[in-house]
Scaffold this motif. Structure first.
Motif, PDB file in Angstrom:
ATOM      1  N   ARG A   1       9.771  -0.991  -4.889  1.00  0.00           N
ATOM      2  CA  ARG A   1       8.494  -1.238  -5.666  1.00  0.00           C
ATOM      3  C   ARG A   1       8.989  -1.664  -7.146  1.00  0.00           C
ATOM      4  O   ARG A   1       9.661  -0.804  -7.696  1.00  0.00           O
TER       5      ARG A   1
ATOM      6  N   LEU B   1       0.655  -1.134  -0.011  1.00  0.00           N
ATOM      7  CA  LEU B   1       0.112   0.234   0.058  1.00  0.00           C
ATOM      8  C   LEU B   1       0.888   1.352  -0.117  1.00  0.00           C
ATOM      9  O   LEU B   1       2.008   1.162   0.399  1.00  0.00           O
ATOM     10  N   PHE B   2       0.499   2.232  -0.488  1.00  0.00           N
ATOM     11  CA  PHE B   2       1.017   3.664  -0.384  1.00  0.00           C
ATOM     12  C   PHE B   2       1.017   4.149   1.243  1.00  0.00           C
ATOM     13  O   PHE B   2       0.157   3.375   1.993  1.00  0.00           O
ATOM     14  N   GLU B   3       2.114   4.656   1.650  1.00  0.00           N
ATOM     15  CA  GLU B   3       2.075   5.055   3.128  1.00  0.00           C
ATOM     16  C   GLU B   3       0.821   5.501   3.721  1.00  0.00           C
ATOM     17  O   GLU B   3       0.191   5.338   4.792  1.00  0.00           O
ATOM     18  N   ASN B   4      -0.002   6.298   2.774  1.00  0.00           N
ATOM     19  CA  ASN B   4      -1.163   7.056   3.331  1.00  0.00           C
ATOM     20  C   ASN B   4      -2.623   6.006   3.055  1.00  0.00           C
ATOM     21  O   ASN B   4      -3.665   6.445   3.254  1.00  0.00           O
ATOM     22  N   ARG B   5      -2.148   4.672   2.550  1.00  0.00           N
ATOM     23  CA  ARG B   5      -3.346   3.628   2.555  1.00  0.00           C
ATOM     24  C   ARG B   5      -4.187   3.956   1.581  1.00  0.00           C
ATOM     25  O   ARG B   5      -5.441   3.238   1.408  1.00  0.00           O
ATOM     26  N   ARG B   6      -3.965   5.159   0.339  1.00  0.00           N
ATOM     27  CA  ARG B   6      -5.090   5.369  -0.455  1.00  0.00           C
ATOM     28  C   ARG B   6      -4.876   4.722  -1.642  1.00  0.00           C
ATOM     29  O   ARG B   6      -4.992   5.282  -2.791  1.00  0.00           O
TER      30      ARG B   6
ATOM     31  N   ASP C   1       5.706  -6.355  -4.963  1.00  0.00           N
ATOM     32  CA  ASP C   1       6.935  -5.678  -4.545  1.00  0.00           C
ATOM     33  C   ASP C   1       7.706  -6.438  -3.356  1.00  0.00           C
ATOM     34  O   ASP C   1       7.510  -7.508  -3.142  1.00  0.00           O
TER      35      ASP C   1
ATOM     36  N   PRO D   1      -2.025   1.726  -3.819  1.00  0.00           N
ATOM     37  CA  PRO D   1      -2.635   1.454  -5.302  1.00  0.00           C
ATOM     38  C   PRO D   1      -3.936   0.827  -5.149  1.00  0.00           C
ATOM     39  O   PRO D   1      -4.320  -0.232  -4.300  1.00  0.00           O
TER      40      PRO D   1
ATOM     41  N   SER E   1       1.727  -1.257   4.301  1.00  0.00           N
ATOM     42  CA  SER E   1       2.711  -0.171   3.828  1.00  0.00           C
ATOM     43  C   SER E   1       4.079  -0.474   4.137  1.00  0.00           C
ATOM     44  O   SER E   1       4.248  -1.486   4.991  1.00  0.00           O
TER      45      SER E   1
END
Length: 148
Positions: free
Chosen positions: A136, A89-94, A142, A96, A116
């Motif tokens: 990544r 996940l992206f660090e902000n969890r939003r 990843d 991909p 993340s």
């Protein structure tokens, strides 16, 4: 891996029924791949230089992940490491988006979730590993490498 690193010995360690199926599918004499049955939560983990856990850690709660990673750390030869193959996940969890969908699937089918890079790094550090490197790939999965 056996073809890329022919001087290496490779052991597939999994539950007995998985090893049995894998041996039938991949049984090739002299390919440098051995199979060993076991349960990484209940028994000993074979000693090795590198442990590759592909899409394993995301199946479990953080508590179970830490227990497993600590066992791997103890079994790992000094200077060796662990390579995790997971969807990050992206660090902000939003995103991909596909990784969020994977995480939803984990919620429905297992106890785990997608994480993340910092969440994997924290778990690896708590388990004793250091020098965590995150790559990544731009593909579905990843790579996270950590050293004992």
């Amino acid at each position: 891996m056996a073809r890329a690193y022919p001087a290496s010995s490779i052991t597939v360690f999994d539950l007995p029924e998985v090893v049995e199926a894998a041996q039938k599918h991949y049984s090739q004499e002299g390919n440098g791949v051995a199979f060993q049955s076991g349960d990484f939560f209940r028994g000993d983990i074979p000693s090795a230089d590198l442990y590759v856990l592909a899409r394993i850690i995301h199946d479990w709660t953080e508590e179970k992940c830490l227990a497993l990673l600590k066992k791997i750390y103890e079994a790992c030869k000094p200077g060796g490491g662990v390579l995790l193959i997971e969807a990050l996940l992206f660090e902000n969890r939003r995103g991909p988006l596909m990784v969020q969908i994977f995480s939803l699937n984990m919620l429905v089918q297992a106890e785990g979730r997608e994480r993340s890079p910092s969440e994997y790094t924290n778990m690896l550090n708590k388990s004793g590993f250091h020098n965590v490197q995150v790559c990544r790939t731009g593909k579905s999965y990843d790579a996270i490498l950590a050293i004992r």
